[in-house]
Design a protein around this motif. Sequence first.
Motif, PDB file in Angstrom:
ATOM      1  N   THR A 123       0.869  -1.230   0.016  1.00  0.00           N
ATOM      2  CA  THR A 123       0.029  -0.125   0.520  1.00  0.00           C
ATOM      3  C   THR A 123       0.799   1.131   0.347  1.00  0.00           C
ATOM      4  O   THR A 123       2.245   1.298   0.322  1.00  0.00           O
ATOM      5  N   PRO A 124       0.579   2.275  -0.345  1.00  0.00           N
ATOM      6  CA  PRO A 124       1.053   3.139  -0.191  1.00  0.00           C
ATOM      7  C   PRO A 124       1.674   4.194   1.354  1.00  0.00           C
ATOM      8  O   PRO A 124       0.928   3.808   2.354  1.00  0.00           O
ATOM      9  N   GLY A 125       2.937   4.613   0.753  1.00  0.00           N
ATOM     10  CA  GLY A 125       3.702   4.707   3.092  1.00  0.00           C
ATOM     11  C   GLY A 125       5.040   3.330   2.484  1.00  0.00           C
ATOM     12  O   GLY A 125       5.589   3.766   1.202  1.00  0.00           O
ATOM     13  N   GLY A 126       5.843   2.917   3.264  1.00  0.00           N
ATOM     14  CA  GLY A 126       6.694   1.964   3.094  1.00  0.00           C
ATOM     15  C   GLY A 126       7.320   3.052   4.628  1.00  0.00           C
ATOM     16  O   GLY A 126       7.849   3.921   5.908  1.00  0.00           O
ATOM     17  N   GLY A 127       9.370   2.795   4.863  1.00  0.00           N
ATOM     18  CA  GLY A 127      10.129   3.194   5.651  1.00  0.00           C
ATOM     19  C   GLY A 127       9.932   4.424   5.990  1.00  0.00           C
ATOM     20  O   GLY A 127      10.166   4.692   7.311  1.00  0.00           O
ATOM     21  N   PHE A 128       9.873   5.512   4.584  1.00  0.00           N
ATOM     22  CA  PHE A 128      10.107   6.911   5.273  1.00  0.00           C
ATOM     23  C   PHE A 128       8.932   7.627   5.763  1.00  0.00           C
ATOM     24  O   PHE A 128       9.513   7.702   6.609  1.00  0.00           O
ATOM     25  N   GLN A 129       7.714   6.860   5.381  1.00  0.00           N
ATOM     26  CA  GLN A 129       7.001   7.381   5.928  1.00  0.00           C
ATOM     27  C   GLN A 129       7.006   6.460   7.289  1.00  0.00           C
ATOM     28  O   GLN A 129       6.352   7.654   8.313  1.00  0.00           O
ATOM     29  N   GLY A 130       6.643   5.384   7.377  1.00  0.00           N
ATOM     30  CA  GLY A 130       6.552   4.805   8.300  1.00  0.00           C
ATOM     31  C   GLY A 130       7.593   5.510  10.042  1.00  0.00           C
ATOM     32  O   GLY A 130       7.277   5.994  11.277  1.00  0.00           O
ATOM     33  N   GLY A 131       9.022   5.575   9.265  1.00  0.00           N
ATOM     34  CA  GLY A 131      10.320   5.987  10.428  1.00  0.00           C
ATOM     35  C   GLY A 131       9.760   7.238  11.361  1.00  0.00           C
ATOM     36  O   GLY A 131      10.488   7.671  11.385  1.00  0.00           O
ATOM     37  N   VAL A 132       9.374   8.369   9.900  1.00  0.00           N
ATOM     38  CA  VAL A 132       9.110   9.990  10.590  1.00  0.00           C
ATOM     39  C   VAL A 132       7.617   9.279  11.706  1.00  0.00           C
ATOM     40  O   VAL A 132       7.967  10.097  12.764  1.00  0.00           O
ATOM     41  N   ILE A 133       6.364   8.895  11.508  1.00  0.00           N
ATOM     42  CA  ILE A 133       5.487   8.703  12.991  1.00  0.00           C
ATOM     43  C   ILE A 133       6.480   7.687  13.769  1.00  0.00           C
ATOM     44  O   ILE A 133       6.393   8.098  15.268  1.00  0.00           O
ATOM     45  N   LEU A 134       7.490   6.995  13.502  1.00  0.00           N
ATOM     46  CA  LEU A 134       8.127   5.704  14.837  1.00  0.00           C
ATOM     47  C   LEU A 134       8.804   7.306  15.257  1.00  0.00           C
ATOM     48  O   LEU A 134       8.662   7.804  17.017  1.00  0.00           O
ATOM     49  N   ILE A 194       3.733 -11.495   3.212  1.00  0.00           N
ATOM     50  CA  ILE A 194       4.847 -12.451   2.103  1.00  0.00           C
ATOM     51  C   ILE A 194       5.124 -12.285   0.930  1.00  0.00           C
ATOM     52  O   ILE A 194       4.814 -13.290   0.504  1.00  0.00           O
ATOM     53  N   SER A 195       5.865 -11.438   0.532  1.00  0.00           N
ATOM     54  CA  SER A 195       5.500 -11.187  -0.974  1.00  0.00           C
ATOM     55  C   SER A 195       7.129  -9.866  -1.075  1.00  0.00           C
ATOM     56  O   SER A 195       7.390  -9.454  -0.159  1.00  0.00           O
ATOM     57  N   ALA A 196       7.391 -10.457  -2.378  1.00  0.00           N
ATOM     58  CA  ALA A 196       8.157  -8.643  -2.903  1.00  0.00           C
ATOM     59  C   ALA A 196       9.583  -9.497  -2.619  1.00  0.00           C
ATOM     60  O   ALA A 196      10.866  -8.698  -2.678  1.00  0.00           O
ATOM     61  N   GLY A 197      10.230 -11.218  -2.166  1.00  0.00           N
ATOM     62  CA  GLY A 197      11.393 -10.806  -1.441  1.00  0.00           C
ATOM     63  C   GLY A 197      11.534 -10.432  -0.575  1.00  0.00           C
ATOM     64  O   GLY A 197      11.364 -10.088   0.573  1.00  0.00           O
ATOM     65  N   THR A 198      12.638  -9.153  -0.658  1.00  0.00           N
ATOM     66  CA  THR A 198      13.663  -8.842   0.269  1.00  0.00           C
ATOM     67  C   THR A 198      13.101  -7.359   0.601  1.00  0.00           C
ATOM     68  O   THR A 198      14.094  -6.760   1.579  1.00  0.00           O
ATOM     69  N   LEU A 199      12.515  -6.781  -0.277  1.00  0.00           N
ATOM     70  CA  LEU A 199      11.908  -5.890  -0.255  1.00  0.00           C
ATOM     71  C   LEU A 199      11.904  -5.295   1.218  1.00  0.00           C
ATOM     72  O   LEU A 199      11.838  -4.168   2.244  1.00  0.00           O
ATOM     73  N   PRO A 200      10.577  -5.858   1.438  1.00  0.00           N
ATOM     74  CA  PRO A 200      10.178  -5.375   3.289  1.00  0.00           C
ATOM     75  C   PRO A 200      11.407  -5.368   3.810  1.00  0.00           C
ATOM     76  O   PRO A 200      11.030  -4.386   5.048  1.00  0.00           O
ATOM     77  N   LEU A 201      12.279  -6.221   3.998  1.00  0.00           N
ATOM     78  CA  LEU A 201      13.412  -5.945   5.213  1.00  0.00           C
ATOM     79  C   LEU A 201      14.043  -4.681   4.409  1.00  0.00           C
ATOM     80  O   LEU A 201      14.507  -3.959   5.140  1.00  0.00           O
ATOM     81  N   LEU A 202      14.292  -4.224   3.355  1.00  0.00           N
ATOM     82  CA  LEU A 202      14.877  -3.224   3.027  1.00  0.00           C
ATOM     83  C   LEU A 202      14.088  -1.832   4.095  1.00  0.00           C
ATOM     84  O   LEU A 202      14.482  -1.025   4.332  1.00  0.00           O
ATOM     85  N   TYR A 203      12.797  -2.181   3.387  1.00  0.00           N
ATOM     86  CA  TYR A 203      11.117  -0.993   3.816  1.00  0.00           C
ATOM     87  C   TYR A 203      11.773  -1.309   5.727  1.00  0.00           C
ATOM     88  O   TYR A 203      11.395  -0.099   6.360  1.00  0.00           O
ATOM     89  N   ILE A 204      12.054  -2.277   6.429  1.00  0.00           N
ATOM     90  CA  ILE A 204      12.142  -2.095   7.752  1.00  0.00           C
ATOM     91  C   ILE A 204      13.917  -1.773   8.173  1.00  0.00           C
ATOM     92  O   ILE A 204      13.346  -0.441   8.913  1.00  0.00           O
ATOM     93  N   ALA A 205      14.707  -2.117   7.346  1.00  0.00           N
ATOM     94  CA  ALA A 205      15.834  -1.017   7.450  1.00  0.00           C
ATOM     95  C   ALA A 205      15.120   0.131   7.420  1.00  0.00           C
ATOM     96  O   ALA A 205      16.126   1.501   8.311  1.00  0.00           O
ATOM     97  N   VAL A 206      15.121   0.707   6.525  1.00  0.00           N
ATOM     98  CA  VAL A 206      14.583   2.435   6.449  1.00  0.00           C
ATOM     99  C   VAL A 206      13.912   2.973   7.248  1.00  0.00           C
ATOM    100  O   VAL A 206      14.485   4.249   8.005  1.00  0.00           O
ATOM    101  N   GLY A 207      13.159   2.411   7.853  1.00  0.00           N
ATOM    102  CA  GLY A 207      12.148   2.926   8.565  1.00  0.00           C
ATOM    103  C   GLY A 207      13.204   3.328   9.827  1.00  0.00           C
ATOM    104  O   GLY A 207      12.560   3.652  10.747  1.00  0.00           O
ATOM    105  N   LEU A 208      14.008   1.610  10.478  1.00  0.00           N
ATOM    106  CA  LEU A 208      14.446   1.517  11.674  1.00  0.00           C
ATOM    107  C   LEU A 208      15.740   2.838  11.378  1.00  0.00           C
ATOM    108  O   LEU A 208      15.459   4.651  12.324  1.00  0.00           O
ATOM    109  N   LYS A 209      16.479   3.187  10.671  1.00  0.00           N
ATOM    110  CA  LYS A 209      17.218   4.014  10.418  1.00  0.00           C
ATOM    111  C   LYS A 209      16.492   5.930  10.071  1.00  0.00           C
ATOM    112  O   LYS A 209      17.262   6.442  10.928  1.00  0.00           O
TER     113      LYS A 209
END
Length: 228
Positions: A123-134, A194-209
């Motif tokens: 869905t629209p969103g991701g690591g940058f938007q979620g990271g700002v909320i965190l 559980i799709s898109a391979g490693t992309l969710p892992l990359l977004y988790i890294a982006v969100g935490l950073k």
Amino acid sequence: MRKLTGLLFAGGLGFMLLAIASGIDFGSPPMRIGEAIQSASPQEIGAANIVTSVVLGYRGIDTLGELAILFAAASAAGLVLGRRHTTTGTQRKGGFVLFHGGALIFPFLLTIGFYIIFHGHLTPGGGFQGGVILAAAFFLPLLARPGARLHHSILSVIEAFAGASFILIGLAALAEGQAFLQPMLNQDTLGTLISAGTLPLLYIAVGLKVGAELASLLSNLAHTESEQ
């Protein structure tokens, strides 16, 4: 003379825009790259959110550069603002609504932030938007409790771990003979969590950073403002 110069500039700009517009068919702009990505992304990347496919799959190196710029900006601001620690103990805590509301909203902001990060490939969103909320989740209690401080050492560890994970995932793709940051693992069914391979892992890294860097920066700004 100035009016004549302005008229010449406006006339030249108008002529250039007309020349460009005359070569484009009205109502049917060329979207060759966009159409190619839309048709190939579901099979190549496996992300239902095409924006995520572009941000992490097709231009992941650019995203890594954006993270590096954010890190440099947060580090520079921290060096400038982090030197002042002259609190006098006269700071007043926030009002009743802010004080108790901040504690009440904190878990909800965490939940929303991680939800947006985990579902960024769907869905629209991701690591940058979620990271700002965190970051906002950890900054809100500081507004209610001016004397409180974030543990910058813990934030530094989280930021370093997230950045290293992003790069290591890219290097793992190179080790497999693929392009840097190209999605690996099973893509599974398009549109599932559980799709898109490693992309969710990359977004988790982006969100935490992003969350760790912005939280640290906002903390420094808040304490600098309260000490003035």
